[in-house]
Design a protein around this motif. Structure first.
Motif, mmCIF file in Angstrom:
data_model
loop_
_atom_site.group_PDB
_atom_site.id
_atom_site.type_symbol
_atom_site.label_atom_id
_atom_site.label_comp_id
_atom_site.label_asym_id
_atom_site.label_seq_id
_atom_site.Cartn_x
_atom_site.Cartn_y
_atom_site.Cartn_z
ATOM 1 N N HIS A 220 0.856 -1.189 0.000
ATOM 2 C CA HIS A 220 0.000 0.000 0.000
ATOM 3 C C HIS A 220 0.893 1.239 0.000
ATOM 4 O O HIS A 220 1.869 1.304 0.742
ATOM 5 C CB HIS A 220 -0.920 0.018 1.218
ATOM 6 N N GLN A 221 0.563 2.195 -0.854
ATOM 7 C CA GLN A 221 1.345 3.430 -0.930
ATOM 8 C C GLN A 221 0.414 4.618 -1.094
ATOM 9 O O GLN A 221 -0.555 4.569 -1.846
ATOM 10 C CB GLN A 221 2.328 3.380 -2.096
ATOM 11 N N GLU A 222 0.741 5.688 -0.382
ATOM 12 C CA GLU A 222 0.007 6.946 -0.502
ATOM 13 C C GLU A 222 1.007 8.062 -0.792
ATOM 14 O O GLU A 222 2.009 8.187 -0.098
ATOM 15 C CB GLU A 222 -0.745 7.255 0.795
ATOM 16 N N ASP A 223 0.732 8.831 -1.818
ATOM 17 C CA ASP A 223 1.557 9.978 -2.186
ATOM 18 C C ASP A 223 0.692 11.227 -2.100
ATOM 19 O O ASP A 223 -0.414 11.261 -2.647
ATOM 20 C CB ASP A 223 2.060 9.859 -3.628
ATOM 21 N N ASP A 224 1.200 12.238 -1.456
ATOM 22 C CA ASP A 224 0.502 13.521 -1.366
ATOM 23 C C ASP A 224 1.470 14.593 -1.864
ATOM 24 O O ASP A 224 2.497 14.837 -1.240
ATOM 25 C CB ASP A 224 0.071 13.800 0.068
ATOM 26 N N GLN A 225 1.150 15.170 -3.004
ATOM 27 C CA GLN A 225 2.019 16.186 -3.596
ATOM 28 C C GLN A 225 1.269 17.505 -3.658
ATOM 29 O O GLN A 225 0.182 17.588 -4.221
ATOM 30 C CB GLN A 225 2.453 15.772 -4.998
ATOM 31 N N VAL A 226 1.868 18.518 -3.075
ATOM 32 C CA VAL A 226 1.289 19.851 -3.058
ATOM 33 C C VAL A 226 2.318 20.793 -3.660
ATOM 34 O O VAL A 226 3.499 20.723 -3.336
ATOM 35 C CB VAL A 226 0.946 20.308 -1.619
ATOM 36 N N GLY A 227 1.878 21.659 -4.536
ATOM 37 C CA GLY A 227 2.825 22.590 -5.133
ATOM 38 C C GLY A 227 2.140 23.642 -5.967
ATOM 39 O O GLY A 227 0.928 23.607 -6.184
#
Length: 164
Positions: free
Chosen positions: A33-40
């Motif tokens: 399981h993988q979660e990526d949170d990218q904010v930019g």
């Protein structure tokens, strides 16, 4: 032109878990399981404003021209296009007015099962699910319009089974 806005930054957070369980020599399970949170905030440069596009398509007035009129003459090549000959902005300058970042959230889960039934037979099952949520926050660069929040959440589920 200096706006004081720090454009072009990216902040990423990643969480990943990987569990393998082998209850017997012939059977193996794996869960990832993988979660990526990218904010930019993307660096933006207005590279072209072309009023002729609407005329070629047969419209009387295009969105670019209507936006220029509504903004009081602030959406045209002379005012807002980077590097326009005789214009007010240099090649890499921008009139970016948005300080609100965009966000992309990706959640992926995969499950694998491997079973050696005998020396000549093997069964493998795989399941995968991906959910991506994109949040775009847009404010009018020139018009100072009210923020518009757009969210998209496509989901993909895949399954595969092989027997050999």
């Amino acid at each position: 032109m200096t706006t004081g806005i720090n454009a072009g930054w990216q902040d990423s957070e990643v969480f990943r878990g990987d569990i393998v369980w082998t209850p017997t020599d012939n059977l193996r399970f794996r869960l990832i399981h993988q979660e990526d949170d990218q904010v930019g905030q993307q660096a933006r440069v207005q590279s072209r404003i072309d009023y002729n596009v609407a005329n070629v398509q047969g419209f009387q007035m295009g969105i670019a021209r209507a936006t220029d009129i509504a903004s009081g003459g602030k959406f045209n090549p002379m005012y807002a296009q980077a590097g326009y000959p005789g214009g007010m902005l240099g090649r890499y300058e921008s009139r970016l007015a948005s300080t609100v970042p965009n966000e992309q959230f990706l959640e992926q889960t995969t499950f694998h099962a491997d079973w050696d039934i005998s020396d000549t037979m093997h069964l493998k099952y795989m399941y995968g699910k991906t959910v991506m949520t994109l949040v775009f926050t847009m404010t009018g660069v020139v018009l100072n319009t009210t923020s518009l929040l757009t969210t998209m959440s496509p989901s993909l589920i895949s399954r595969a089974m092989s027997f050999s």
